[in-house]
Design a protein around this motif. Structure first.
Motif, PDB file in Angstrom:
ATOM      1  N   ALA A   1      70.026 -46.750 -30.825  1.00  0.00           N
ATOM      2  CA  ALA A   1      68.616 -45.801 -31.390  1.00  0.00           C
ATOM      3  C   ALA A   1      67.592 -45.705 -30.228  1.00  0.00           C
ATOM      4  O   ALA A   1      67.549 -44.336 -30.186  1.00  0.00           O
ATOM      5  N   SER A   2      68.099 -45.866 -28.793  1.00  0.00           N
ATOM      6  CA  SER A   2      67.580 -45.313 -28.025  1.00  0.00           C
ATOM      7  C   SER A   2      68.281 -45.356 -26.679  1.00  0.00           C
ATOM      8  O   SER A   2      69.019 -45.890 -26.298  1.00  0.00           O
ATOM      9  N   GLN A   3      67.836 -44.508 -25.803  1.00  0.00           N
ATOM     10  CA  GLN A   3      68.472 -43.612 -24.126  1.00  0.00           C
ATOM     11  C   GLN A   3      68.089 -45.281 -23.030  1.00  0.00           C
ATOM     12  O   GLN A   3      68.756 -45.049 -22.578  1.00  0.00           O
ATOM     13  N   ARG A   4      66.561 -45.170 -23.820  1.00  0.00           N
ATOM     14  CA  ARG A   4      66.160 -46.064 -22.464  1.00  0.00           C
ATOM     15  C   ARG A   4      65.870 -47.751 -21.896  1.00  0.00           C
ATOM     16  O   ARG A   4      66.125 -48.249 -21.353  1.00  0.00           O
ATOM     17  N   VAL A   5      66.041 -48.099 -23.303  1.00  0.00           N
ATOM     18  CA  VAL A   5      65.854 -49.595 -23.802  1.00  0.00           C
ATOM     19  C   VAL A   5      67.190 -50.105 -24.916  1.00  0.00           C
ATOM     20  O   VAL A   5      66.626 -49.425 -25.859  1.00  0.00           O
ATOM     21  N   GLU A   6      67.795 -50.816 -24.721  1.00  0.00           N
ATOM     22  CA  GLU A   6      68.800 -51.372 -25.908  1.00  0.00           C
ATOM     23  C   GLU A   6      67.108 -52.339 -26.752  1.00  0.00           C
ATOM     24  O   GLU A   6      66.752 -53.534 -26.211  1.00  0.00           O
ATOM     25  N   LEU A   7      67.839 -51.873 -28.310  1.00  0.00           N
ATOM     26  CA  LEU A   7      66.373 -53.184 -28.804  1.00  0.00           C
ATOM     27  C   LEU A   7      67.439 -54.762 -29.171  1.00  0.00           C
ATOM     28  O   LEU A   7      68.081 -54.414 -29.115  1.00  0.00           O
ATOM     29  N   PRO A   8      65.983 -55.472 -29.589  1.00  0.00           N
ATOM     30  CA  PRO A   8      67.069 -56.720 -29.820  1.00  0.00           C
ATOM     31  C   PRO A   8      67.863 -56.606 -30.886  1.00  0.00           C
ATOM     32  O   PRO A   8      66.848 -55.635 -31.823  1.00  0.00           O
ATOM     33  N   VAL A   9      68.652 -57.014 -31.362  1.00  0.00           N
ATOM     34  CA  VAL A   9      68.580 -57.356 -32.168  1.00  0.00           C
ATOM     35  C   VAL A   9      68.152 -57.661 -33.555  1.00  0.00           C
ATOM     36  O   VAL A   9      67.547 -57.085 -34.648  1.00  0.00           O
ATOM     37  N   GLY A  10      67.237 -59.263 -33.103  1.00  0.00           N
ATOM     38  CA  GLY A  10      66.066 -59.564 -33.747  1.00  0.00           C
ATOM     39  C   GLY A  10      65.476 -58.512 -34.655  1.00  0.00           C
ATOM     40  O   GLY A  10      64.619 -58.613 -35.908  1.00  0.00           O
ATOM     41  N   VAL A  11      64.994 -57.537 -34.043  1.00  0.00           N
ATOM     42  CA  VAL A  11      63.598 -56.851 -34.333  1.00  0.00           C
ATOM     43  C   VAL A  11      64.651 -56.292 -35.483  1.00  0.00           C
ATOM     44  O   VAL A  11      63.818 -55.694 -36.184  1.00  0.00           O
ATOM     45  N   VAL A  12      65.564 -55.420 -35.174  1.00  0.00           N
ATOM     46  CA  VAL A  12      65.883 -54.579 -36.176  1.00  0.00           C
ATOM     47  C   VAL A  12      65.982 -55.342 -37.440  1.00  0.00           C
ATOM     48  O   VAL A  12      65.987 -55.092 -38.280  1.00  0.00           O
ATOM     49  N   THR A  13      66.875 -56.430 -37.270  1.00  0.00           N
ATOM     50  CA  THR A  13      67.322 -57.153 -38.795  1.00  0.00           C
ATOM     51  C   THR A  13      65.616 -57.740 -39.492  1.00  0.00           C
ATOM     52  O   THR A  13      65.123 -57.860 -40.452  1.00  0.00           O
ATOM     53  N   SER A  14      64.803 -57.516 -38.566  1.00  0.00           N
ATOM     54  CA  SER A  14      63.347 -58.212 -39.066  1.00  0.00           C
ATOM     55  C   SER A  14      62.709 -56.674 -39.685  1.00  0.00           C
ATOM     56  O   SER A  14      62.360 -57.512 -40.836  1.00  0.00           O
ATOM     57  N   LEU A  15      63.024 -55.887 -39.153  1.00  0.00           N
ATOM     58  CA  LEU A  15      62.081 -54.656 -39.488  1.00  0.00           C
ATOM     59  C   LEU A  15      63.083 -54.232 -40.875  1.00  0.00           C
ATOM     60  O   LEU A  15      61.858 -53.791 -41.708  1.00  0.00           O
ATOM     61  N   VAL A  16      64.243 -54.401 -40.852  1.00  0.00           N
ATOM     62  CA  VAL A  16      64.296 -54.263 -41.704  1.00  0.00           C
ATOM     63  C   VAL A  16      64.921 -55.051 -42.993  1.00  0.00           C
ATOM     64  O   VAL A  16      64.655 -54.788 -44.560  1.00  0.00           O
ATOM     65  N   GLY A  17      64.483 -56.295 -42.588  1.00  0.00           N
ATOM     66  CA  GLY A  17      64.322 -57.209 -43.239  1.00  0.00           C
ATOM     67  C   GLY A  17      63.900 -58.038 -44.410  1.00  0.00           C
ATOM     68  O   GLY A  17      63.424 -58.508 -45.858  1.00  0.00           O
ATOM     69  N   ALA A  18      62.124 -57.750 -43.689  1.00  0.00           N
ATOM     70  CA  ALA A  18      60.927 -58.135 -44.528  1.00  0.00           C
ATOM     71  C   ALA A  18      60.426 -57.580 -45.853  1.00  0.00           C
ATOM     72  O   ALA A  18      60.486 -57.741 -45.915  1.00  0.00           O
ATOM     73  N   PRO A  19      60.846 -55.320 -45.952  1.00  0.00           N
ATOM     74  CA  PRO A  19      60.638 -54.811 -46.847  1.00  0.00           C
ATOM     75  C   PRO A  19      61.771 -55.363 -48.415  1.00  0.00           C
ATOM     76  O   PRO A  19      60.949 -55.527 -48.640  1.00  0.00           O
TER      77      PRO A  19
END
Length: 357
Positions: A325-343
């Motif tokens: 998603a980003s060229q500068r930094v790798e996002l934590p996978v837990g952030v992605v699953t929470s952002l998608v899973g919560a809604p």
């Protein structure tokens, strides 16, 4: 046992799928292979899927004449492929653990995080890291052992309380409470006990991710999945009996207390090995079993294999997005699953409430 008897589990569709289980597993297996190839080819250096297949096939059989560079082969075999395999194993393990936890507690909201297992496992890994036990050659074995032992502590408390109160809800509420306690202990350990040079590594691990995944780390969740996951699928009929309640299951010959302890030990091992490798990754164990139940129904022998495949696909896709998603930094996978899973979780709750009223 009919599907009508399983309707006591709220929040899930229990209509039996008209598609045979074999076809579902075949379709999802092909989808998983496709997602793995996409994950291995994606990144800062894009590698076509044809090259991915050729390199892997050459490594297995040696029957393909190489046309690729050694650097490209190293990227696939030493970095991206073990990372994708590890993500698939962790996703499948969390999904099977969540589906089993929901069955054994008769609560659609149960998963390793709500039961406190993940927080306890995280505390075990943090303690082992702070004490320096995870360093050296044996560190990769100490980490899952510490996670398993830490995960057993909140599970033991929840079992003791549920035995005294004798309601499935008591186990969930106790798990939530003990999970908060162990989360507080993690914070205390990091702020008071841990040295400054240890903080960054532990905090990075707690956020969830597969940046350090190698073939050696993939062995841990794969072994837990093949042993405990297979055992839980074999015990699927006994898991189904729990949906009729304690008295009904005992009347049908199931030693409910001993069986519940055995299942929760398997859940602890699956969740502990996943936490040891990937850190905190939420919502996979909670949501994926519901998706699997919508596809094939609520019978455990149908639900758990499908949940494992769906969980593997979901987490490999989430990890690929997190590092691309980003060229500068790798996002934590837990952030992605929470952002998608919560809604998705909120939508599922809303639909369930609307159907109930």
């Amino acid at each position: 046992m009919s599907d009508a008897a399983l309707r006591t589990r709220p929040g899930t569709r229990f209509t039996r799928s008209r598609v045979p289980l074999t076809l579902w597993c075949l379709a999802l297996s092909l989808a998983l292979i496709g997602v793995l190839v996409w994950a291995v080819g994606s990144g800062s250096v894009h590698i076509p899927s044809g090259d991915v297949w050729a390199i892997v096939w050459h490594h297995i059989t040696g029957s393909v004449t190489p046309w690729w560079t050694a650097a490209r082969e190293s990227i696939i075999l030493e970095s991206r492929l073990p990372r994708a395999i590890t993500a698939a194993a962790v996703g499948a393990s969390l999904a099977v653990a969540g589906g089993s936890a929901q069955a054994v507690t008769r609560n659609a909201l149960a998963d390793p995080y709500l039961l406190g297992v993940s927080s306890g496992a995280g505390f075990g890994v943090v303690c082992a890291s702070v004490l320096g036990w995870t360093a050296g050659v044996s560190g990769w074995l100490v980490t899952p052992a510490a996670a398993f032992i830490g995960g057993l502590a909140p599970m033991a408390v929840a079992l003791l309380v549920s035995t005294a109160v004798r309601t499935p809800a008591a186990m969930i509420l106790t798990g939530v409470a003990t999970g908060q306690v162990f989360s507080a202990l993690i914070t205390f350990t990091l702020l008071v006990v841990a040295r400054d040079q240890q903080l960054s590594g532990v905090l990075h691990w707690m956020a969830g991710g597969f940046g350090d995944a190698r073939w050696r780390s993939a062995i841990i969740p794969l072994t837990a999945l093949l042993t405990m996951g297979t055992a839980l699928v074999v015990a699927g009929r006994q898991l189904d009996l729990l949906h009729v309640g304690e008295d009904g299951a005992r009347a049908l010959g199931l030693p409910t207390h001993a069986f519940r302890i055995a299942v929760l030990l398997a859940v602890s091992l699956l969740a502990g090995c996943s936490v040891a490798v990937a850190g905190g990754i939420g919502f996979v164990g909670l949501l994926v079993p519901h998706v699997a139940a919508m596809l094939v129904g609520a019978r455990a022998r149908r639900l758990l294999p499908v949940a494992a495949l769906v969980g593997a696909i979901a987490l490999v896709a989430a990890d690929t997005f997190a590092r691309s998603a980003s060229q500068r930094v790798e996002l934590p996978v837990g952030v992605v699953t929470s952002l998608v899973g919560a809604p998705i979780f909120v939508i599922m709750l809303w639909r369930t409430q609307r159907r109930a009223t």
